[in-house]
Design an enzyme around this catalytic site. Structure first.
Site, PDB file in Angstrom:
ATOM      1  N   CYS A 245       0.768  -1.242   0.132  1.00 53.31           N
ATOM      2  CA  CYS A 245      -0.075   0.073   0.114  1.00 53.31           C
ATOM      3  C   CYS A 245       0.942   1.257  -0.048  1.00 53.31           C
ATOM      4  O   CYS A 245       1.446   1.507   0.904  1.00 53.31           O
ATOM      5  CB  CYS A 245      -0.743   0.045   1.077  1.00 53.31           C
ATOM      6  SG  CYS A 245      -2.090   1.446   1.062  1.00 53.31           S
TER       7      CYS A 245
ATOM      8  N   CYS B  90      -1.305   4.121  -7.130  1.00 53.48           N
ATOM      9  CA  CYS B  90      -1.766   2.944  -6.317  1.00 53.48           C
ATOM     10  C   CYS B  90      -1.753   1.635  -6.571  1.00 53.48           C
ATOM     11  O   CYS B  90      -2.091   1.343  -7.542  1.00 53.48           O
ATOM     12  CB  CYS B  90      -3.396   3.267  -5.943  1.00 53.48           C
ATOM     13  SG  CYS B  90      -4.274   2.096  -4.946  1.00 53.48           S
TER      14      CYS B  90
END
Length: 233
Positions: free
Chosen positions: A63, A181
């Site tokens: 992440c 992302c």
């Protein structure tokens, strides 16, 4: 990352003898908020410990925004701490964070000014912008898709970034981050956008693969994965 990294590494198998197995331990998060991201990051030590039981050769912290929301330059602290977890388990393992990988990937490309696309809400995108700029790379423009649900981010069409990027100002930039992302699918758009713009195009997932291959001392090359994995860097 659990889909795109295996996709990229498997695709190398037609060119190289390297073969891979994939293992994951999951940190919990449902809504992409600063509070849930902080709780998720606290869980990363457990994940590193569990994966080190498997004696893997490299670990990737998936992440990007969880790292970047914890403070400027935090990827260095995180990577060092998680590596120590593996050392303490008698299984010293190189750690690659997608946050650190994106920064290092852009530096490998020689990028001084970039534009980025994110699925995040605008305040989280601003944290990403601030983080990248703190690493000496100017962010010329940032487009937030404002998708708060983490599962919905993962369900995006991988060809969608090729359309979204049309709303991004890429004038005068050295490179484009098509997805900041690792959760948002984008791989199938990368080469198309790079060919259209005539600029290096990368993503957090591609940058993570680049750093993983570097740690494994393998050729940093994947077909149709943009300039960073072209074999030139």
């Amino acid at each position: 990352m659990e889909t795109e990294i295996p996709l990229m590494l498997r695709s190398r198998e037609s060119q190289f003898e390297d073969r891979f197995t994939f293992h994951s331990s999951r940190m919990r998060m449902k809504k992409v908020t600063k509070e849930e991201l902080a709780a998720m990051d606290r869980d990363s030590d457990r994940c590193a410990l569990e994966l080190s039981d498997a004696r893997v050769d490299v670990m990737g912290y998936a992440c990007l925004v969880a790292i970047m929301s914890m403070g400027l330059g935090y990827h260095r602290e995180s990577e060092k701490r998680l590596h120590q977890v593996t050392v303490d388990n008698d299984a010293p393992t190189p750690i690659v964070s997608s946050a650190g990988a994106l920064v290092e990937g852009l530096k490998a490309l020689g990028a001084k000014k970039v534009s980025i696309l994110t699925p995040y809400m605008k305040p989280l995108t601003q944290l990403v912008v601030d983080y990248i700029q703190n690493e000496g790379i100017e962010v010329h423009d940032a487009l937030s898709l404002e998708i708060p649900d983490n599962l919905e981010v993962g369900r995006q069409n991988p060809l969608a970034p090729a359309e979204h990027v049309k709303r991004l100002d890429t004038r005068g930039v050295d490179a484009v981050v098509l997805s900041a992302c690792v959760q948002m699918p984008s791989f199938q758009s990368v080469q198309q956008v790079e060919d259209q713009l005539g600029l290096p195009v990368t993503t957090a997932a591609i940058s993570t693969v680049y750093q993983m291959l570097n740690k494994l001392d393998l050729k940093r090359e994947v077909a149709n994965a943009g300039a960073l994995l072209s074999g030139k860097y």
